[in-house]
Design a protein around this motif. Structure first.
Motif, PDB file in Angstrom:
ATOM      1  N   GLN A 246      10.717  -7.695 -14.483  1.00 23.99           N
ATOM      2  CA  GLN A 246      11.147  -6.669 -13.517  1.00 23.99           C
ATOM      3  C   GLN A 246      11.719  -6.616 -12.421  1.00 23.99           C
ATOM      4  OE1 GLN A 246      11.220  -3.740 -14.650  1.00 23.99           O
ATOM      5  NE2 GLN A 246      10.439  -3.484 -16.839  1.00 23.99           N
ATOM      6  N   TYR A 247      12.264  -6.402 -11.746  1.00 24.72           N
ATOM      7  CA  TYR A 247      12.438  -6.629 -10.196  1.00 24.72           C
ATOM      8  C   TYR A 247      11.496  -5.908  -9.237  1.00 24.72           C
ATOM      9  CZ  TYR A 247      14.746  -1.267 -10.325  1.00 24.72           C
ATOM     10  OH  TYR A 247      14.693  -0.229 -10.806  1.00 24.72           O
ATOM     11  N   LEU A 248      11.912  -5.969  -8.194  1.00 22.34           N
ATOM     12  CA  LEU A 248       9.972  -5.197  -7.575  1.00 22.34           C
ATOM     13  C   LEU A 248      10.744  -4.518  -6.478  1.00 22.34           C
ATOM     14  CD1 LEU A 248       8.035  -8.606  -6.822  1.00 22.34           C
ATOM     15  CD2 LEU A 248       7.379  -6.487  -8.209  1.00 22.34           C
ATOM     16  N   MET A 249      10.247  -3.743  -5.817  1.00 18.14           N
ATOM     17  CA  MET A 249      11.481  -3.077  -4.289  1.00 18.14           C
ATOM     18  C   MET A 249      10.059  -3.207  -3.475  1.00 18.14           C
ATOM     19  SD  MET A 249      13.399  -1.273  -5.730  1.00 18.14           S
ATOM     20  CE  MET A 249      13.670  -0.334  -3.652  1.00 18.14           C
ATOM     21  N   ASP A 250      11.020  -4.379  -2.024  1.00 19.32           N
ATOM     22  CA  ASP A 250      10.485  -4.724  -0.636  1.00 19.32           C
ATOM     23  C   ASP A 250      10.279  -3.137  -0.460  1.00 19.32           C
ATOM     24  OD1 ASP A 250       9.297  -5.653   1.530  1.00 19.32           O
ATOM     25  OD2 ASP A 250      10.923  -7.026   1.193  1.00 19.32           O
ATOM     26  N   HIS A 251       9.378  -2.790  -0.071  1.00 20.36           N
ATOM     27  CA  HIS A 251      10.017  -1.166   1.012  1.00 20.36           C
ATOM     28  C   HIS A 251       8.568  -1.127   2.262  1.00 20.36           C
ATOM     29  CE1 HIS A 251       5.620   0.236  -0.763  1.00 20.36           C
ATOM     30  NE2 HIS A 251       6.072  -0.580  -1.730  1.00 20.36           N
ATOM     31  N   SER A 252       8.621  -0.206   3.474  1.00 15.76           N
ATOM     32  CA  SER A 252       7.788  -0.237   4.183  1.00 15.76           C
ATOM     33  C   SER A 252       6.629   0.377   4.506  1.00 15.76           C
ATOM     34  CB  SER A 252       8.230   0.440   5.425  1.00 15.76           C
ATOM     35  OG  SER A 252       9.380   1.058   5.317  1.00 15.76           O
ATOM     36  N   SER A 253       5.783   0.354   4.546  1.00 18.94           N
ATOM     37  CA  SER A 253       4.002   0.871   4.347  1.00 18.94           C
ATOM     38  C   SER A 253       3.842   1.829   4.610  1.00 18.94           C
ATOM     39  CB  SER A 253       3.480  -0.494   3.554  1.00 18.94           C
ATOM     40  OG  SER A 253       2.461   0.182   2.699  1.00 18.94           O
ATOM     41  N   PHE A 254       3.772   2.515   5.675  1.00 16.07           N
ATOM     42  CA  PHE A 254       3.345   3.744   6.522  1.00 16.07           C
ATOM     43  C   PHE A 254       2.898   4.680   5.499  1.00 16.07           C
ATOM     44  CE2 PHE A 254       5.404   1.309   8.976  1.00 16.07           C
ATOM     45  CZ  PHE A 254       4.312   0.977  10.263  1.00 16.07           C
ATOM     46  N   THR A 255       1.818   5.498   5.664  1.00 19.05           N
ATOM     47  CA  THR A 255       1.444   6.890   5.376  1.00 19.05           C
ATOM     48  C   THR A 255       1.805   8.157   6.557  1.00 19.05           C
ATOM     49  OG1 THR A 255       0.192   5.873   4.298  1.00 19.05           O
ATOM     50  CG2 THR A 255      -0.269   8.707   4.623  1.00 19.05           C
ATOM     51  N   TYR A 256       2.960   8.752   6.456  1.00 23.99           N
ATOM     52  CA  TYR A 256       2.615   9.757   7.370  1.00 23.99           C
ATOM     53  C   TYR A 256       1.857  11.586   7.587  1.00 23.99           C
ATOM     54  CZ  TYR A 256       7.168   6.669   8.189  1.00 23.99           C
ATOM     55  OH  TYR A 256       8.238   5.870   7.468  1.00 23.99           O
ATOM     56  N   LEU A 257       1.575  11.586   8.620  1.00 24.39           N
ATOM     57  CA  LEU A 257       1.450  13.144   8.599  1.00 24.39           C
ATOM     58  C   LEU A 257       2.313  13.522   8.792  1.00 24.39           C
ATOM     59  CD1 LEU A 257      -0.833  14.745   8.224  1.00 24.39           C
ATOM     60  CD2 LEU A 257      -1.790  14.142  10.781  1.00 24.39           C
ATOM     61  N   VAL A 258       2.636  15.146   7.809  1.00 23.98           N
ATOM     62  CA  VAL A 258       3.679  15.687   8.670  1.00 23.98           C
ATOM     63  C   VAL A 258       3.092  17.160   8.854  1.00 23.98           C
ATOM     64  CG1 VAL A 258       5.713  17.033   7.871  1.00 23.98           C
ATOM     65  CG2 VAL A 258       4.997  14.375   7.054  1.00 23.98           C
ATOM     66  N   GLY A 259       3.815  17.480  10.351  1.00 22.95           N
ATOM     67  CA  GLY A 259       3.386  18.821  10.362  1.00 22.95           C
ATOM     68  C   GLY A 259       4.093  20.224   9.961  1.00 22.95           C
ATOM     69  N   PRO A 260       3.637  21.651   9.820  1.00 23.81           N
ATOM     70  CA  PRO A 260       3.963  22.247   9.521  1.00 23.81           C
ATOM     71  C   PRO A 260       5.907  23.012   9.872  1.00 23.81           C
ATOM     72  CG  PRO A 260       2.058  23.184   9.880  1.00 23.81           C
ATOM     73  CD  PRO A 260       2.494  21.478  10.666  1.00 23.81           C
ATOM     74  N   ASP A 261       6.144  22.428  10.805  1.00 19.18           N
ATOM     75  CA  ASP A 261       7.434  21.998  11.085  1.00 19.18           C
ATOM     76  C   ASP A 261       8.140  21.123  10.132  1.00 19.18           C
ATOM     77  OD1 ASP A 261       6.472  19.704  12.042  1.00 19.18           O
ATOM     78  OD2 ASP A 261       7.269  20.035  14.383  1.00 19.18           O
ATOM     79  N   GLY A 262       7.768  20.173   9.272  1.00 19.34           N
ATOM     80  CA  GLY A 262       8.685  19.314   9.239  1.00 19.34           C
ATOM     81  C   GLY A 262       8.462  18.332   9.686  1.00 19.34           C
ATOM     82  N   ARG A 263       8.330  17.943  10.787  1.00 16.39           N
ATOM     83  CA  ARG A 263       8.202  17.238  11.886  1.00 16.39           C
ATOM     84  C   ARG A 263       7.151  15.700  11.522  1.00 16.39           C
ATOM     85  NH1 ARG A 263      13.603  15.952  12.352  1.00 16.39           N
ATOM     86  NH2 ARG A 263      14.802  17.793  12.896  1.00 16.39           N
TER      87      ARG A 263
END
Ligand code: NI
Length: 223
Positions: A181-198
């Motif tokens: 099976q292939y792997l996905m290399d990926h960045s690993s941040f958790t984002y807090l998104v506000g009510p405005d979508g930013r």
């Protein structure tokens, strides 16, 4: 003049090469160079900040997040409008991820628990960077293992790529000869998104759940 341009260009090459090399050398076990690079940049980025919150506040004028078109774990088409007015904790990854994604989604789930009643104002979201394997059905099963209210999002490869671009998420398919099976290399941040979508804040990998909860609570108070 040309000489000066050459010197500056050379310095930039050396700087980025050095950062990449440091990221490569400082990789954790099982961590891809992209993840390690993101972690290093985040540590530089957050290095000069005071320590009250674990989240790196987004500098003024730096916009992350925004519109997206994806499909949720029930197969329903969704956009950012479906989440308007809500705080989201968002993580990009893939269900076949052997270690990093489960760890970070576990952190997110524990942060939700630590939020107590405030958790009702926050929706945990997992976005797949592996739409080829992460069908809505696969996501439904996966996200339910972490949190009862966690939403799983996938889409066409183009939709996923657009969402990842909006959040500056890096991902790439990695096929190792010894693995079926292939792997996905990926960045690993958790984002807090506000009510405005930013994006309001981002959390580097291995943030303590309590620290994540405290940072989220701070943003909820300010909203
Ligand atoms: Ni992962």
């Amino acid at each position: 003049m040309l000489q000066a341009v050459r010197i500056v260009a050379l310095m930039l090459v050396v700087l980025f090469g050095g950062l990449w090399a440091a990221a490569w050398l400082g990789r954790g076990e099982g961590e891809g160079p992209g993840e390690s690079f993101g972690r290093l940049v985040a540590s530089l980025f957050g290095g000069g900040m005071p320590a009250p919150s674990a989240g790196v506040q987004m500098p003024q004028g730096m916009a992350l997040g925004g519109p997206f078109r994806l499909v949720d774990q029930s197969g329903k088409a969704v956009t950012e409008a479906d989440f308007a007015g809500k705080f989201l904790l968002v993580y990009f990854g893939y269900t076949y991820c052997p270690d990093v994604c489960p760890t970070e989604l576990g952190v997110m789930a524990h942060a939700m628990d630590a939020l107590g009643e405030d958790a009702a104002r926050v929706t945990p979201v997992f976005v797949s960077v592996d739409p080829e394997r992460d069908t809505p059905e696969a996501l439904a099963d996966y996200v339910s293992r972490f949190h009862p209210r966690m939403i799983g999002l996938t889409g066409t490869p183009e939709q996923v790529a657009a969402a990842a671009r909006a959040y500056r998420v890096y991902y790439a398919k990695v096929q190792r000869p010894e693995m079926t099976q292939y792997l996905m290399d990926h960045s690993s941040f958790t984002y807090l998104v506000g009510p405005d979508g930013r994006v309001r804040a981002l959390f580097r990998p291995e943030t303590a759940p309590e620290a994540m909860a405290a940072a989220v609570r701070g943003q909820l108070r300010g909203a």
